[in-house]
Design a protein around this motif. Sequence first.
Motif, short mmCIF file in Angstrom:
data_model
loop_
_atom_site.label_atom_id
_atom_site.label_comp_id
_atom_site.label_asym_id
_atom_site.label_seq_id
_atom_site.Cartn_x
_atom_site.Cartn_y
_atom_site.Cartn_z
N THR A 235 19.91 -7.44 -5.20
CA THR A 235 18.49 -7.78 -5.13
C THR A 235 17.56 -6.80 -5.84
O THR A 235 16.35 -6.96 -5.80
N GLY A 236 18.09 -5.75 -6.46
CA GLY A 236 17.28 -4.96 -7.38
C GLY A 236 16.37 -3.91 -6.79
O GLY A 236 15.45 -3.44 -7.46
N GLY A 237 16.58 -3.51 -5.53
CA GLY A 237 15.81 -2.40 -5.00
C GLY A 237 14.58 -2.80 -4.22
O GLY A 237 14.39 -3.96 -3.87
N PHE A 238 13.69 -1.81 -3.98
CA PHE A 238 12.55 -2.05 -3.09
C PHE A 238 11.25 -1.47 -3.65
O PHE A 238 10.39 -0.99 -2.90
N ALA A 239 11.07 -1.55 -4.94
CA ALA A 239 9.88 -0.95 -5.55
C ALA A 239 8.58 -1.61 -5.10
O ALA A 239 7.50 -1.01 -5.24
N ASP A 240 8.65 -2.82 -4.54
CA ASP A 240 7.44 -3.49 -4.06
C ASP A 240 7.25 -3.36 -2.55
O ASP A 240 6.36 -3.98 -1.99
N THR A 254 0.87 4.27 -5.46
CA THR A 254 1.79 4.55 -6.57
C THR A 254 1.86 3.34 -7.51
O THR A 254 2.14 2.23 -7.07
N PRO A 255 1.60 3.53 -8.80
CA PRO A 255 1.69 2.39 -9.74
C PRO A 255 3.13 1.91 -9.87
O PRO A 255 4.05 2.72 -10.03
N ILE A 256 3.32 0.62 -9.82
CA ILE A 256 4.65 0.01 -9.97
C ILE A 256 4.66 -0.76 -11.27
O ILE A 256 3.86 -1.67 -11.47
N PHE A 257 5.56 -0.39 -12.19
CA PHE A 257 5.59 -1.08 -13.47
C PHE A 257 6.92 -1.75 -13.76
O PHE A 257 7.21 -2.11 -14.89
N GLY A 258 7.74 -1.94 -12.73
CA GLY A 258 8.99 -2.69 -12.91
C GLY A 258 8.74 -4.18 -12.73
O GLY A 258 7.61 -4.63 -12.52
N ALA A 259 9.82 -4.95 -12.82
CA ALA A 259 9.71 -6.39 -12.60
C ALA A 259 9.29 -6.66 -11.16
O ALA A 259 9.71 -5.96 -10.24
N PRO A 260 8.46 -7.67 -10.92
CA PRO A 260 7.98 -7.95 -9.56
C PRO A 260 9.04 -8.63 -8.70
O PRO A 260 10.06 -9.12 -9.20
N GLY A 261 8.78 -8.65 -7.40
CA GLY A 261 9.65 -9.39 -6.48
C GLY A 261 10.70 -8.57 -5.78
O GLY A 261 11.51 -9.13 -5.04
N ALA A 282 18.09 8.28 -2.20
CA ALA A 282 17.72 7.27 -3.19
C ALA A 282 17.03 7.92 -4.39
O ALA A 282 16.29 8.90 -4.24
N SER A 283 17.27 7.38 -5.56
CA SER A 283 16.81 7.99 -6.81
C SER A 283 15.72 7.15 -7.47
O SER A 283 16.00 6.04 -7.94
N PRO A 284 14.50 7.63 -7.53
CA PRO A 284 13.44 6.89 -8.23
C PRO A 284 13.67 6.89 -9.74
O PRO A 284 14.12 7.89 -10.31
N MET A 285 13.36 5.79 -10.35
CA MET A 285 13.31 5.71 -11.81
C MET A 285 11.85 5.44 -12.18
O MET A 285 11.30 4.39 -11.87
N LEU A 445 6.33 4.21 -11.02
CA LEU A 445 7.67 3.88 -10.54
C LEU A 445 8.10 2.53 -11.07
O LEU A 445 7.36 1.55 -11.03
N ALA A 446 9.33 2.47 -11.60
CA ALA A 446 9.90 1.19 -12.05
C ALA A 446 10.83 0.61 -11.00
O ALA A 446 10.77 -0.58 -10.69
N CYS A 447 11.71 1.43 -10.44
CA CYS A 447 12.66 0.93 -9.46
C CYS A 447 13.28 2.11 -8.70
O CYS A 447 13.04 3.27 -9.04
N ILE A 448 14.07 1.79 -7.69
CA ILE A 448 14.75 2.78 -6.87
C ILE A 448 16.25 2.50 -6.91
O ILE A 448 16.67 1.35 -6.76
N LEU A 449 17.06 3.53 -7.10
CA LEU A 449 18.50 3.37 -7.17
C LEU A 449 19.18 3.97 -5.96
O LEU A 449 18.82 5.05 -5.51
N GLY A 450 20.19 3.25 -5.45
CA GLY A 450 21.08 3.80 -4.45
C GLY A 450 20.53 3.90 -3.05
O GLY A 450 20.53 4.97 -2.46
N SER A 451 20.10 2.78 -2.45
CA SER A 451 19.52 2.85 -1.11
C SER A 451 20.50 2.43 -0.01
O SER A 451 20.21 2.60 1.16
#
Length: 516
Positions: A235-240, A254-261, A282-285, A445-451
Amino acid sequence: MTTISRRGFIGGAGVALAAGMMAGIAGCAPKGNDQPDTLSETGPSVTPDEERECDILVIGAGASGLTASLEAALSGAKVVCVEGTSQAGGNAFGIEGVFGVGSKMCREANIDVSTGALVRKEMDMSQYRGSSLALVDMIHASGENIDWLVDNGVLFDRVDTYVGDLPVFHWFATGSGAESFIAPLYDACVKAGVEFVFETHGDSLVVNDEGRVVGAIATGDTCIQYNARAVIVATGGFADNKELLAEIGFGQDTPIFGAPGHDGSGHIMCVDAGAASNLENASPMGGVWVDGVSFAKGLSSVFNIIWVNENGERFVNEDLGTENPMGGAHALKAQERVYGIFDNALMEEYLAADGEAFAALLAGEQTDQHEVLEEAIAKGVAFKASTLDELASLIEVDGMTFTATIERFNELCQAGDDRDFGKAAPFLAAYGEGPYYAIRISDGLACILGSVVTDRNFNALTEEKQPIEGLYVTGLEGAMLWANLYTMNISGSCCANNVYSGRKAAQHALEHCVNA
């Protein structure tokens, strides 16, 4: 049998989702008083409108979801892939290529890279907190995975460097993940018989009395329980998800510039099903970000200015992006406010050097960059003043501290040695005449890795490090390669992990869940 609830999603995790999707969730109605009591510890069970059967259910149609779906379908499994948005792709729309060593393209170009050296450099940078075994697995499989992608229609152009100094980046033929990567993978999935169900949100996992995941509840126009021998969460993380972001130190603005959803529902449903959370690692990108204007989005690559915080103090070597662009977000996150400071010469140099690139960001419009700068000033993103004292007042920092900061930096530039933070000598540019400028920057922030904690097969693990049968977590959420910082040392490694994890999870699920 227990249906794990959607508490996190309904509790505010779906910040970026459309209201229509939220309305659709009502299709999964709470159990009535006349129904058997199967309440879970985390919330009420739901009654689906119907049940459907499949061998493997994939939740999410991004890079890892597509590769998992295709790998499983090519082996003859009945695969259903549910996706909350209206199309496949997810975070992969914006990528430009994939890491790989030992691919056919590498061999044809006589490129030979020491994989051991790659592993050591990556682990050094992560302070040995990531999984070295997972990294070795991904790297050693990367060449064959590139060849597999080519065999299934993905279009590559060349192999060279992107970041770092190693020729390991396989560029997409069009430079677009949407066109060269996602579209052919999706077409291959359809050809292989994958059933896609779009605008359908994976809500919760179904767990039997033995603790095995045997399906999931998903909501679109109706509420459906998919009974499956294995579920692959991609499901691609929890940036939103502002609540989960707050748990790892990101502010509400925090500005989010990754894909929505990416609402965090994948993380939440896995944890609710007994998987161990990995939020503390967890690792922010992300990186340096400027809101409001396109001309300043490349500010992370401007190394000869200084950054000051809300106190008017310098706090970091501003050339940290030469080693890892992701590091900037960590440095900024520790401050309340941060501004990049220019004198007139530095600003003119910046606009002249990057004008063409930033014009392209403005939908191809050949806008004069000075006009864009004036737009930024009008929006309150950038500030212009004749004197340093006046600039300090505009950005609301202490004037004496700010002036002392500039004077101290100029002394370091004259000495040719940044004795405070160690910025490299080529980027030591003393401040001269005005006008002076400040640009507000933040930790985008674009996305979060490894949660979610996974093993080398991408099985979700419990707190006791035991695999949860039938549950796999791939892509961003299941990535154990990094800890706290996405190193960005290996060009394209994130996408390579997405491809590898999707395929590996599907292979393991086929062997141990479907064909066992």
